[in-house]
Write an enzyme that holds these catalytic residues in place. Structure first.
Site, PDB file in Angstrom:
ATOM      1  N   GLU A 433       0.837  -1.185   0.000  1.00 22.15           N
ATOM      2  CA  GLU A 433       0.000   0.000   0.000  1.00 22.15           C
ATOM      3  C   GLU A 433       0.884   1.252   0.000  1.00 22.15           C
ATOM      4  OE1 GLU A 433      -1.990   0.179   3.741  1.00 22.15           O
ATOM      5  OE2 GLU A 433      -2.646   2.252   3.458  1.00 22.15           O
ATOM      6  N   ASP A 506      -0.832  -1.125   5.966  1.00 21.20           N
ATOM      7  CA  ASP A 506      -0.657  -0.592   7.310  1.00 21.20           C
ATOM      8  C   ASP A 506      -1.503  -1.372   8.306  1.00 21.20           C
ATOM      9  OD1 ASP A 506       0.944   1.315   6.241  1.00 21.20           O
ATOM     10  OD2 ASP A 506      -0.555   2.915   6.253  1.00 21.20           O
ATOM     11  N   ASP A 508      -3.581  -0.591  10.375  1.00 22.19           N
ATOM     12  CA  ASP A 508      -4.662   0.224  10.933  1.00 22.19           C
ATOM     13  C   ASP A 508      -5.944  -0.042  10.146  1.00 22.19           C
ATOM     14  OD1 ASP A 508      -4.316   1.435   8.520  1.00 22.19           O
ATOM     15  OD2 ASP A 508      -3.573   3.344   9.304  1.00 22.19           O
TER      16      ASP A 508
END
Ligand code: TSJ
Length: 644
Positions: A433, A506, A508
């Site tokens: 990403e 990530d 998150d």
């Protein structure tokens, strides 16, 4: 040889018949795979379905309303029904007590006693005798005519003949068996596996009440299924979180040439076809004549209607079956007395009368239905016309991809940093990403075996986009060309250039979302990659803890606390929470997430038996409706992280 059913205890006499029976069951114990497919967990669960099938047959004959399956503490299984009870007398054809016919003669179904309606087929329906042969012990209890009877077997051998043990005011049959641990690799039952299949059986037999109980935990688990609407409710449940094109599920049933046919169908606004066939309650993943009959009826009836009502004129040609089935959810369930299964896995129905029966029952009903519901007919046909247009555009986009990839390496996506090793077995590709993390990964990687493909921003949500947009999307094109496999009909797993496809995002919420978008794409367009275990999720750490130049990484909060406790809380501790992959330098990224010797990868797996629920998960997470998505996320929040 004679065995009197009314006697309580009989010393067994072994005659020629009995010896033959024992040899038969011994053959089952010697080569169990021949009878139940395998001795793995699949075979173990199969035993339950074999027994339950008998109760379902009793329900189909109209005599049983309730079936209860209990997983007991020792992983033995109890199946109870409230049917007529297996006949307690002698079966004249076999010259043996009916119960012994059921439990000791191979391939004996319920064809004794008259009026019994035996429909099981395929791998199922090999019968209770196989379960008996493969059980350490098996006990049957029959409640009939005001009395209770029982008989016990050990590894297929009767321990005493059927005996009356008392009065009873109920009717039914109960079987308890313990799978033989010397035969099965694993004797631990999975609640969810049984749940999925029993729910399916309940859908397929309208009005039948099936209960599953798990007594292995302190707090017993229980699931209850009863669908008065049968396969209509099945279709409703598959379409639950989708926008449907019209409100009602189209349903018909009928019998032709001794084949009982039931069809339930409804279109939704997605691009996916979900047509599942069942023969005698058994899933036929490879389709067969019943599914062909269904397709013929759909194609012919809709085209006739479209032409008659001027949706199509001469020069338009016909709508293809594929276009008419776009977004179609359908269940085809037939009952046939002698199913013939073909193909490598014997899962494809071969009976030609099934084709004609389904085609005729459905054509007749659908012709009538379309005349009666012109509004619904219109939306279906308009969707098919749109599907045809999109398919044309998608074909062009796909061809573009194909042309590009046939020029091989020269047109590999510009952003791809490929590896040098040419053996796909050694190679992996990190889909990363963001460009900045992509940069670190390119520096960190092992150039020989690790390729890096950075993707910018969010990738397209294929659950919502049209196919032509999907195939012309740059990020998706980059993935397809990098993998080398092609897509849809052109997909060829042998051309896969990397045996590990690793999604690295990530740690998150956004990262999890991006990972889900990528998995959705892979699941919908290249499911084989997931099925064959090529897809992984990288696990970047959440925390870095540093003291006096020593570094620890923690992958979750619990690990962070454990490390802090271990090294002692100290004012020199430097705790850093990684907000994204971009915050790690190349060396840290290598150490924590990319070094094959140290990293943690999660393999993405699909359980084929859960196809409906996986479909539902993706649809819930990525589809249009907000409500079910919120519910799902709230319900699964604690597992949500990256465990998709
Ligand atoms: F097969 C089995 F033993 F495993 C088994 C059979 C297990 C369980 C849990 C249930 C059954 C079963 C069999 N439930 N109900 C029946 N019914 C008959 O066997 C039956 C009863 C009466 C007549 C009749 O014509 O009067 C015919 C049949 C097939």
């Amino acid at each position: 040889m004679a065995v009197d059913v009314e006697n309580t205890e009989v010393t067994q006499e072994y005659g020629a018949d009995q010896i033959q029976i024992l040899e038969g069951l011994e053959a089952v114990r010697k080569r169990p795979g021949m009878y139940i497919g395998s001795t793995s967990s699949t075979g173990l669960h199969h035993l339950v379905y074999e027994i339950v099938d008998n109760s379902v047959d009793e329900a189909l004959a109209g005599y049983c309303k309730n079936i209860t399956v209990t997983i007991r503490e020792d992983n033995s299984i109890k199946v109870e029904d409230d049917g007529r009870g297996i006949p307690v007398g002698i079966n004249h054809k076999a010259g043996l007590p009916a119960v012994e016919v059921v439990f000791t003669i191979l391939h004996a179904g319920g064809k004794f006693g008259g009026g019994g309606y035996k429909v099981s087929g395929g791998l199922h329906g090999v019968g209770a005798s196989v379960v008996n042969a493969l059980s350490e012990w098996l006990e049957v209890f029959i409640y009939q005519g005001g009395k209770e009877y029982t008989q016990r077997f050990e590894r297929g051998v009767s321990q005493f003949s059927l005996k009356e043990i008392g009065p009873s005011d109920k009717n039914g049959t109960t079987v308890i068996f313990k799978p033989d641990a010397t035969i099965f690799e694993d004797t631990e039952y999975e609640f969810d596996t049984l749940k999925t299949r029993l729910k399916e059986m309940a859908f397929l037999t309208k009005g039948l009440h099936i209960t599953l109980i798990d007594e292995r935990n302190e707090e017993p688990r229980k699931k209850d299924y009863c669908f008065e609407g049968g396969i209509i409710e099945y279709v409703n449940s598959i379409n639950k979180n989708k926008e449907t094109l019209y409100d009602d599920v189209i349903y018909c049933e009928g019998t032709k040439d001794n084949v009982f046919v039931e069809v339930a169908m409804q279109h939704n606004d997605s691009n996916y076809e979900y047509v599942h066939g069942f023969v005698n309650n058994i899933n036929t993943p490879e389709g067969g004549t019943h599914v062909t009959g269904f397709r013929n009826a759909i194609t012919k009836t809709f085209n006739d209607y479209a032409r008659k009502n001027k949706f199509l004129n001469e020069k338009d040609g016909s709508l293809s079956g594929e276009d008419l089935r776009e977004g179609l959810t359908a269940i085809i369930s037939i009952k046939i007395s002698e199913p013939q299964f073909e193909g490598q896995t014997k899962q494809k129905l071969g009976n030609s009368e099934a084709r004609g029966a389904v085609e005729s029952v459905l054509t007749q009903h659908l012709t009538y239905y379309l005349e009666q519901n012109p509004k619904n007919a219109r939306v279906i046909i308009e969707k098919a016309i749109l599907a045809r247009t999109a398919r044309e555009a998608a074909r062009k986009a796909r061809e573009l991809i194909k042309r590009k990839s046939s020029l091989e390496t020269s047109t590999l996506p510009g952003k791809l940093a490929d590896c040098s090793d040419r053996d796909p077995k050694n190679c992996e590709i990190y889909i990363v990403e963001g460009d900045s993390a992509g940069g670190s990964a390119k520096t960190a990687r092992n150039r020989a075996t690790q390729a890096i493909l950075p993707l910018r921003g969010k990738i397209l949500n294929v659950e919502k986009a049209r196919k032509d947009h999907i195939f012309s999307n740059a990020e998706i094109q980059a993935m397809i060309t990098a993998f080398g496999t092609g897509i849809e009909d052109d997909f060829d797993i042998d051309k896969l250039r990397y045996h590990k496809i690793i999604i690295m995002t990530d740690a998150d919420v956004d990262g999890a979302h991006i990972a889900t978008l990528m998995l959705t794409f892979l699941y919908r367009y290249m499911p084989e990659l997931i099925k064959q275990g090529h897809v992984y999720l990288a696990q970047p750490p959440l925390y870095k803890i540093e003291r006096n130049k020593k570094i620890w990484y923690a992958y979750d909060d619990a690990e962070r606390d454990r490390i802090l406790t271990e090294i002692g809380r100290d004012k020199n501790n430097k705790l850093q929470r990684y907000k994204g992959l971009g915050e790690m330098d190349a060396e840290q990224l290598w150490d924590t997430t990319m070094d094959p010797a140290k990293r943690v990868l999660k393999q993405v797996v699909l359980n084929p038996e859960d196809e409906v629920s996986i479909d539902e998960v993706f649809n819930t997470l990525m589809g249009d409706k907000v409500e079910p998505r919120r519910d799902f996320i709230e319900k699964n929040a604690k597992y949500a992280e990256l465990d998709i």
